[in-house]
Scaffold this motif. Structure first.
Motif, PDB file in Angstrom:
ATOM      1  N   PRO A  60       0.826  -1.219   0.000  1.00 60.11           N
ATOM      2  CA  PRO A  60       0.000   0.000   0.000  1.00 60.11           C
ATOM      3  C   PRO A  60       0.856   1.264   0.000  1.00 60.11           C
ATOM      4  O   PRO A  60       2.025   1.240   0.415  1.00 60.11           O
ATOM      5  CB  PRO A  60      -0.776  -0.131   1.308  1.00 60.11           C
ATOM      6  N   ASN A  61       0.272   2.369  -0.437  1.00 65.44           N
ATOM      7  CA  ASN A  61       0.986   3.655  -0.431  1.00 65.44           C
ATOM      8  C   ASN A  61       1.409   4.050   0.979  1.00 65.44           C
ATOM      9  O   ASN A  61       2.406   4.760   1.165  1.00 65.44           O
ATOM     10  CB  ASN A  61       0.105   4.755  -1.028  1.00 65.44           C
ATOM     11  N   GLU A  62       0.655   3.600   1.967  1.00 68.28           N
ATOM     12  CA  GLU A  62       0.950   3.978   3.354  1.00 68.28           C
ATOM     13  C   GLU A  62       2.302   3.478   3.831  1.00 68.28           C
ATOM     14  O   GLU A  62       2.784   3.923   4.886  1.00 68.28           O
ATOM     15  CB  GLU A  62      -0.155   3.442   4.275  1.00 68.28           C
ATOM     16  N   ILE A  63       2.932   2.580   3.082  1.00 70.11           N
ATOM     17  CA  ILE A  63       4.262   2.111   3.472  1.00 70.11           C
ATOM     18  C   ILE A  63       5.225   3.299   3.580  1.00 70.11           C
ATOM     19  O   ILE A  63       6.180   3.285   4.362  1.00 70.11           O
ATOM     20  CB  ILE A  63       4.803   1.066   2.458  1.00 70.11           C
ATOM     21  N   GLY A  64       4.943   4.342   2.820  1.00 68.51           N
ATOM     22  CA  GLY A  64       5.781   5.538   2.831  1.00 68.51           C
ATOM     23  C   GLY A  64       5.639   6.372   4.091  1.00 68.51           C
ATOM     24  O   GLY A  64       6.399   7.331   4.294  1.00 68.51           O
TER      25      GLY A  64
END
Length: 284
Positions: free
Chosen positions: A79-83
């Motif tokens: 997911p983008n939230e890994i960032g």
């Protein structure tokens, strides 16, 4: 008074012991877990407990600094939230079933030093944003389904020591920026669909110890400047379409003795120059 001071001190120690990561980081971990079917993992997380107890997660000073979930049956896309895990130093997801493209938010991980998502099913092109993860020392994404061109911005990673992208379907030329990676020790780009020439600026890679480009579609003269890489211990650039002469030293250094594939698809060995100096002159 002494008793009260001792009691307050114990309370503070106790509170610090149960300190939690930020809600943003916890949310990122939960999103990551759900996006990769955490309920099917080999070693599962109990999301009702503290993240400090979750398998493969390392927390220091209330920050997530490492995620190591090797061979843990992760399935799905990152997911983008890994960032949002901005303190992350190590992300090791070796040998799972991760698919989809690497999210551009990977560039937000300014403290990341090791990225290993090898032996998965990651597809699409590596994002240019990966060049913003400025502390990266090791990128291992071999044995995936990567396509597209090599991101030019990888050349910004001045501390990069290992770049392993073999056995993918990456196309195009090696960006000129890569020849400025003076800390690079291991470069494994074999078994892709790379084209173009190997620039003589490869001699700038002064720390290089291992170079593997075999089984691509690169062409042109093999640069004699490779001999300037005094730390080079292992090389395989065979099964390309390189032509011309090679020196005896380079021929010996190559694992398959410079066996190339010509335009007719026939395997042939490059001719070895007896006089290396004359070969240099011819190259110029």
């Amino acid at each position: 008074m002494k008793t009260i001071f001792t009691y307050v001190t114990l309370l503070l120690v106790s509170a610090s012991g149960f300190a939690e990561i930020s809600s943003a980081e916890k949310n990122a971990l939960i999103k990551f877990n759900k996006a990769t079917k955490g309920s099917q993992w080999t070693n599962k997380w109990d999301l009702k407990t503290s993240p400090s107890t979750w398998y493969g997660v390392e927390i220091k000073n209330d920050k997530v600094v490492s995620i190591k979930l090797v061979n843990n049956n992760l399935t799905g896309e990152l997911p983008n939230e890994i960032g949002d895990l901005t303190s992350l130093q190590v992300l090791n997801l070796f040998r799972n079933n991760i698919s989809g493209a690497l999210p551009t938010s990977i560039g937000n991980l300014k403290n990341l030093t090791k990225l290993n998502i090898a032996f998965n099913q990651v597809s699409g092109a590596l994002p240019e944003a990966i060049g913003s993860a400025s502390q990266l020392k090791s990128i291992e994404m071999h044995m995936n389904r990567l396509t597209g061109k090599l991101p030019v911005a990888l050349g910004n990673l001045s501390g990069l020591e290992t770049l392993s992208l073999f056995n993918n379907e990456i196309e195009g030329e090696i960006p000129s920026s890569y020849y400025q990676l003076k800390s690079l020790k291991v470069l494994l780009l074999n078994s892709n669909k790379l084209t173009g020439k190997l620039d003589k600026e490869v001699s700038n890679l002064s720390s290089l110890e291992t170079l593997s480009l075999f089984e691509n579609k690169m062409d042109g003269q093999v640069p004699f400047d490779l001999e300037k890489l005094h730390n080079l211990k292992e090389m395989n650039i065979s099964y390309n379409m390189f032509n011309g002469l090679v020196s005896k030293n380079l021929s010996k250094l190559d694992t398959l003795n410079m066996t190339m594939v010509n335009e007719q698809g026939v395997a042939t060995t490059l001719k070895v120059s007896i006089d290396k100096n004359s070969a240099y002159a011819a190259d110029e």
